[in-house]
Scaffold this motif. Structure first.
Motif, PDB file in Angstrom:
ATOM      1  N   THR A   1      80.646  64.179  -2.602  1.00 43.69           N
ATOM      2  CA  THR A   1      81.312  63.272  -3.554  1.00 43.69           C
ATOM      3  C   THR A   1      82.671  63.834  -3.967  1.00 43.69           C
ATOM      4  OG1 THR A   1      80.108  64.349  -5.365  1.00 43.69           O
ATOM      5  CG2 THR A   1      79.156  62.327  -4.451  1.00 43.69           C
ATOM      6  N   THR A   2      82.797  65.156  -4.004  1.00 47.27           N
ATOM      7  CA  THR A   2      84.089  65.774  -4.339  1.00 47.27           C
ATOM      8  C   THR A   2      85.128  65.437  -3.283  1.00 47.27           C
ATOM      9  OG1 THR A   2      82.933  67.611  -5.408  1.00 47.27           O
ATOM     10  CG2 THR A   2      85.259  67.942  -4.862  1.00 47.27           C
ATOM     11  N   ARG A   3      84.731  65.534  -2.025  1.00 46.24           N
ATOM     12  CA  ARG A   3      85.647  65.194  -0.922  1.00 46.24           C
ATOM     13  C   ARG A   3      86.049  63.724  -1.006  1.00 46.24           C
ATOM     14  NH1 ARG A   3      82.700  66.494   4.118  1.00 46.24           N
ATOM     15  NH2 ARG A   3      82.674  68.503   3.036  1.00 46.24           N
ATOM     16  N   LEU A   4      85.074  62.890  -1.296  1.00 52.86           N
ATOM     17  CA  LEU A   4      85.350  61.456  -1.443  1.00 52.86           C
ATOM     18  C   LEU A   4      86.371  61.230  -2.554  1.00 52.86           C
ATOM     19  CD1 LEU A   4      84.781  58.438  -0.928  1.00 52.86           C
ATOM     20  CD2 LEU A   4      82.809  58.635  -2.443  1.00 52.86           C
ATOM     21  N   LYS A   5      86.215  61.952  -3.668  1.00 47.16           N
ATOM     22  CA  LYS A   5      87.130  61.795  -4.802  1.00 47.16           C
ATOM     23  C   LYS A   5      88.562  62.177  -4.403  1.00 47.16           C
ATOM     24  CE  LYS A   5      87.623  64.981  -7.853  1.00 47.16           C
ATOM     25  NZ  LYS A   5      87.419  65.989  -8.920  1.00 47.16           N
ATOM     26  N   TYR A   6      88.700  63.306  -3.701  1.00 42.23           N
ATOM     27  CA  TYR A   6      90.038  63.742  -3.287  1.00 42.23           C
ATOM     28  C   TYR A   6      90.689  62.731  -2.344  1.00 42.23           C
ATOM     29  CZ  TYR A   6      90.147  68.502  -5.249  1.00 42.23           C
ATOM     30  OH  TYR A   6      90.210  69.588  -6.086  1.00 42.23           O
ATOM     31  N   VAL A   7      89.924  62.232  -1.399  1.00 42.04           N
ATOM     32  CA  VAL A   7      90.479  61.261  -0.444  1.00 42.04           C
ATOM     33  C   VAL A   7      90.812  59.956  -1.158  1.00 42.04           C
ATOM     34  CG1 VAL A   7      90.060  59.958   1.671  1.00 42.04           C
ATOM     35  CG2 VAL A   7      89.248  62.312   1.496  1.00 42.04           C
ATOM     36  N   TYR A   8      89.957  59.545  -2.092  1.00 35.95           N
ATOM     37  CA  TYR A   8      90.221  58.326  -2.879  1.00 35.95           C
ATOM     38  C   TYR A   8      91.523  58.469  -3.656  1.00 35.95           C
ATOM     39  CZ  TYR A   8      89.871  54.865  -6.605  1.00 35.95           C
ATOM     40  OH  TYR A   8      90.142  53.852  -7.489  1.00 35.95           O
ATOM     41  N   GLN A   9      91.748  59.647  -4.242  1.00 32.74           N
ATOM     42  CA  GLN A   9      92.970  59.879  -5.010  1.00 32.74           C
ATOM     43  C   GLN A   9      94.211  59.833  -4.118  1.00 32.74           C
ATOM     44  OE1 GLN A   9      92.073  63.638  -6.891  1.00 32.74           O
ATOM     45  NE2 GLN A   9      91.040  62.680  -8.642  1.00 32.74           N
ATOM     46  N   PHE A  10      94.063  60.219  -2.868  1.00 29.10           N
ATOM     47  CA  PHE A  10      95.176  60.132  -1.922  1.00 29.10           C
ATOM     48  C   PHE A  10      95.469  58.685  -1.552  1.00 29.10           C
ATOM     49  CE2 PHE A  10      96.651  60.175   2.590  1.00 29.10           C
ATOM     50  CZ  PHE A  10      97.878  60.782   2.372  1.00 29.10           C
ATOM     51  N   ARG A  11      94.466  57.837  -1.614  1.00 28.84           N
ATOM     52  CA  ARG A  11      94.573  56.397  -1.307  1.00 28.84           C
ATOM     53  C   ARG A  11      95.153  56.145   0.094  1.00 28.84           C
ATOM     54  NH1 ARG A  11      93.171  53.459  -5.540  1.00 28.84           N
ATOM     55  NH2 ARG A  11      93.238  54.377  -7.630  1.00 28.84           N
ATOM     56  N   PRO A  12      94.431  56.552   1.116  1.00 28.27           N
ATOM     57  CA  PRO A  12      94.951  56.366   2.482  1.00 28.27           C
ATOM     58  C   PRO A  12      94.925  54.907   2.921  1.00 28.27           C
ATOM     59  CG  PRO A  12      92.693  57.147   2.564  1.00 28.27           C
ATOM     60  CD  PRO A  12      93.098  57.173   1.118  1.00 28.27           C
ATOM     61  N   ASP A  13      95.890  54.550   3.740  1.00 28.49           N
ATOM     62  CA  ASP A  13      95.866  53.238   4.401  1.00 28.49           C
ATOM     63  C   ASP A  13      95.009  53.314   5.658  1.00 28.49           C
ATOM     64  OD1 ASP A  13      97.914  51.806   2.736  1.00 28.49           O
ATOM     65  OD2 ASP A  13      99.150  53.464   3.467  1.00 28.49           O
ATOM     66  N   VAL A  14      95.026  54.486   6.291  1.00 28.26           N
ATOM     67  CA  VAL A  14      94.290  54.702   7.540  1.00 28.26           C
ATOM     68  C   VAL A  14      93.597  56.059   7.475  1.00 28.26           C
ATOM     69  CG1 VAL A  14      94.483  55.057  10.039  1.00 28.26           C
ATOM     70  CG2 VAL A  14      95.874  53.312   8.920  1.00 28.26           C
TER      71      VAL A  14
ATOM     72  N   ILE B   1      83.573  57.900   4.707  1.00 31.23           N
ATOM     73  CA  ILE B   1      84.540  57.641   3.637  1.00 31.23           C
ATOM     74  C   ILE B   1      85.353  56.388   3.941  1.00 31.23           C
ATOM     75  CG2 ILE B   1      86.640  58.529   2.539  1.00 31.23           C
ATOM     76  CD1 ILE B   1      85.400  61.324   2.677  1.00 31.23           C
ATOM     77  N   ALA B   2      85.717  56.201   5.212  1.00 33.73           N
ATOM     78  CA  ALA B   2      86.443  54.984   5.594  1.00 33.73           C
ATOM     79  C   ALA B   2      85.619  53.745   5.268  1.00 33.73           C
ATOM     80  CB  ALA B   2      86.785  55.031   7.084  1.00 33.73           C
ATOM     81  N   LYS B   3      84.312  53.834   5.499  1.00 29.52           N
ATOM     82  CA  LYS B   3      83.433  52.695   5.220  1.00 29.52           C
ATOM     83  C   LYS B   3      83.320  52.446   3.715  1.00 29.52           C
ATOM     84  CE  LYS B   3      78.914  50.833   6.579  1.00 29.52           C
ATOM     85  NZ  LYS B   3      79.493  49.687   7.281  1.00 29.52           N
ATOM     86  N   VAL B   4      83.168  53.531   2.932  1.00 31.00           N
ATOM     87  CA  VAL B   4      83.038  53.406   1.476  1.00 31.00           C
ATOM     88  C   VAL B   4      84.317  52.843   0.855  1.00 31.00           C
ATOM     89  CG1 VAL B   4      82.791  54.706  -0.679  1.00 31.00           C
ATOM     90  CG2 VAL B   4      81.303  55.220   1.256  1.00 31.00           C
ATOM     91  N   LEU B   5      85.463  53.355   1.298  1.00 29.28           N
ATOM     92  CA  LEU B   5      86.748  52.932   0.729  1.00 29.28           C
ATOM     93  C   LEU B   5      87.299  51.669   1.388  1.00 29.28           C
ATOM     94  CD1 LEU B   5      88.584  56.384   0.304  1.00 29.28           C
ATOM     95  CD2 LEU B   5      87.121  55.161  -1.314  1.00 29.28           C
ATOM     96  N   ARG B   6      86.612  51.190   2.410  1.00 28.26           N
ATOM     97  CA  ARG B   6      87.037  49.985   3.149  1.00 28.26           C
ATOM     98  C   ARG B   6      88.453  50.159   3.702  1.00 28.26           C
ATOM     99  NH1 ARG B   6      85.896  44.559   0.115  1.00 28.26           N
ATOM    100  NH2 ARG B   6      85.855  43.818   2.287  1.00 28.26           N
ATOM    101  N   VAL B   7      88.627  51.319   4.332  1.00 26.44           N
ATOM    102  CA  VAL B   7      89.920  51.694   4.903  1.00 26.44           C
ATOM    103  C   VAL B   7      89.852  51.595   6.423  1.00 26.44           C
ATOM    104  CG1 VAL B   7      91.501  53.651   5.219  1.00 26.44           C
ATOM    105  CG2 VAL B   7      90.501  53.215   2.975  1.00 26.44           C
ATOM    106  N   ALA B   8      90.959  51.238   7.042  1.00 30.06           N
ATOM    107  CA  ALA B   8      91.019  51.164   8.502  1.00 30.06           C
ATOM    108  C   ALA B   8      90.689  52.531   9.109  1.00 30.06           C
ATOM    109  CB  ALA B   8      92.399  50.717   8.955  1.00 30.06           C
TER     110      ALA B   8
END
Length: 410
Positions: free
Chosen positions: A75-88, A104-111
């Motif tokens: 969940t910590t890794r997910l939080k860091y990636v979420y904060q970065f807000r990637p497009d891809v 994480i791509a699936k959770v954040l609905r990211v390409a």
């Protein structure tokens, strides 16, 4: 664009994937995009970001050259990636970090973009005893298929990757994007003569000796044992033709013993592991690059040889056809005698023809820099974003209502 690159290994480790990811990061940033590297780090006790790299706690794997292996769920890794807000999210490996990127791509609905770098059928022996190889191979194919299925776009550095995807049951289009090479670092004009002389002295190479080079992991899949057998069969000591093998791995001791058994230790030198930053003088003072491996997918070490102006001798490999072109950047050989004939041809080639061949070898990778790689990959990212947006639209309630109305109208 904001891009998260997921890779099991990153600097200071050096391998083909690390070199590829570092070049992609550099190229994307030069074009004005933001990049976050997500990688396993066996020395990290917690997740933290430093210089654009998210270091993820991991344990050291002895089976995989001391690289770190991270747990896929965090969940910590997910939080860091979420904060970065990637497009891809771009996944470059399939283990803990790669699996994490996919989820994480699936959770954040990211390409999601997935690059296959490794022909895993050639590496099964690292993890499975011989009786279990068929089952492990089947599992490997299913695992690869899972990544490819969830990704909007898949890529690979050669047609060999496309063939592997087909074997694994993946039939979506594969974007073949050649590996990069650091043209500035591997520039023959930047190697001082004193460094070349120091290299020759270190290994006892005399003036007039022709030196062939192989660089890579010393595992069975690299077929260095085949090179040694070929050398014994066809190269004579008095011809002053030497082979330099740079790298380490599980088969190094076995290969050194093979050279002793064959009586070719006066012609073959094992240099061991060399830091990537120290590699240019080694490459620049050799005369040609040679490989008998059919497991590589556009070998970066081979490309670095070309960048340094080394003609490449490559064993015939139909799935990598076109990487080495006879008379342009090297020559293809079919067997031991053909290998020896090609080496002797290079050794006796007139200076003007050899100079032209070396220049041509460098030109053949001139479009393989970091920015070129980034430009290729950005096209893939844009396609992935378009597909992701389209899939989101199709799953919205309003779109489904609109679709039902259309169907009723028909």
């Amino acid at each position: 664009m904001r891009v998260a690159l997921f890779t099991e290994t990153y600097l200071p480790h050096v391998n083909g994937v690390v070199t590829h990811v570092k070049s992609l990061k550099d190229g994307l940033e030069q074009l004005g995009h933001e990049v976050l590297i997500v990688t396993a780090d066996a020395s990290a006790r917690r997740h933290y970001v430093s210089d654009g790299v998210l270091h993820c706690p991991a344990h050291t794997s002895k089976r995989f050259y001391g690289y770190g292996v991270a747990m896929p769920l965090s969940t910590t890794r997910l939080k860091y990636v979420y904060q970065f807000r990637p497009d891809v999210i771009h996944v470059h490996n399939e283990f803990g970090i790669g699996l994490s990127g996919m989820m994480i791509a699936k959770v954040l609905r990211v390409a999601l973009v997935y690059t296959l770098h490794t022909m895993y059928d050639e590496y099964i022996y690292y993890i499975a005893p011989q009786p279990l190889v068929p089952a492990a191979t089947k599992f490997s194919h299913q695992y690869t298929k899972l990544f490819a299925k969830l990704a909007q776009e898949v890529t690979g550095p050669s047609k060999k990757c496309e063939e592997y995807f087909r074997k694994a049951g993946v039939y979506k289009p594969v974007n073949v994007i050649p590996n990069p090479v650091d043209l500035d670092m591997f520039d023959p004009g930047k190697i001082p003569e004193e460094k070349k002389n120091a290299f020759r002295e270190k290994f006892g190479y005399q003036h007039g000796e022709t030196v062939g080079l192989f660089v890579g992991r010393l595992g069975r899949e690299k077929s260095v044992d085949l090179l040694l057998d070929y050398w014994k069969k066809t190269i004579r000591p008095e011809e002053n033709i030497r082979l330099l093998v740079i790298g380490d791995g599980p088969c190094r001791e076995e290969l050194e013993e093979q050279a002793v058994r064959l009586g070719i230790t006066d012609m073959v030198t094992f240099a061991g592991k060399v830091l990537h930053t120290d590699m240019p003088p080694y490459v620049g003072t050799c005369d040609f690059y040679i490989t008998a491996s059919t497991s590589d997918t556009d070998s970066i070490s081979m490309l670095e040889g070309m960048a340094m102006g080394l003609p490449v001798l490559q064993i015939i490999d139909p799935l990598n056809e076109g990487q080495v072109r006879d008379g342009v950047n090297g020559y293809i050989f079919h067997d031991a005698q053909d290998m020896a004939d090609k080496i002797r041809m290079l050794k006796t080639m007139p200076a003007d023809r050899l100079s032209a061949l070396r220049a041509s070898a460098r030109r053949s990778v001139q479009q393989s820099g970091a920015v070129n790689l980034a430009e290729y990959v950005l096209k893939v990212y844009n396609t992935a974003l378009h597909k992701k947006r389209r899939s989101r639209l199709m799953t919205t309630p309003s779109f489904r209502v609109h679709l039902r109305k259309q169907n009723k109208g028909d």
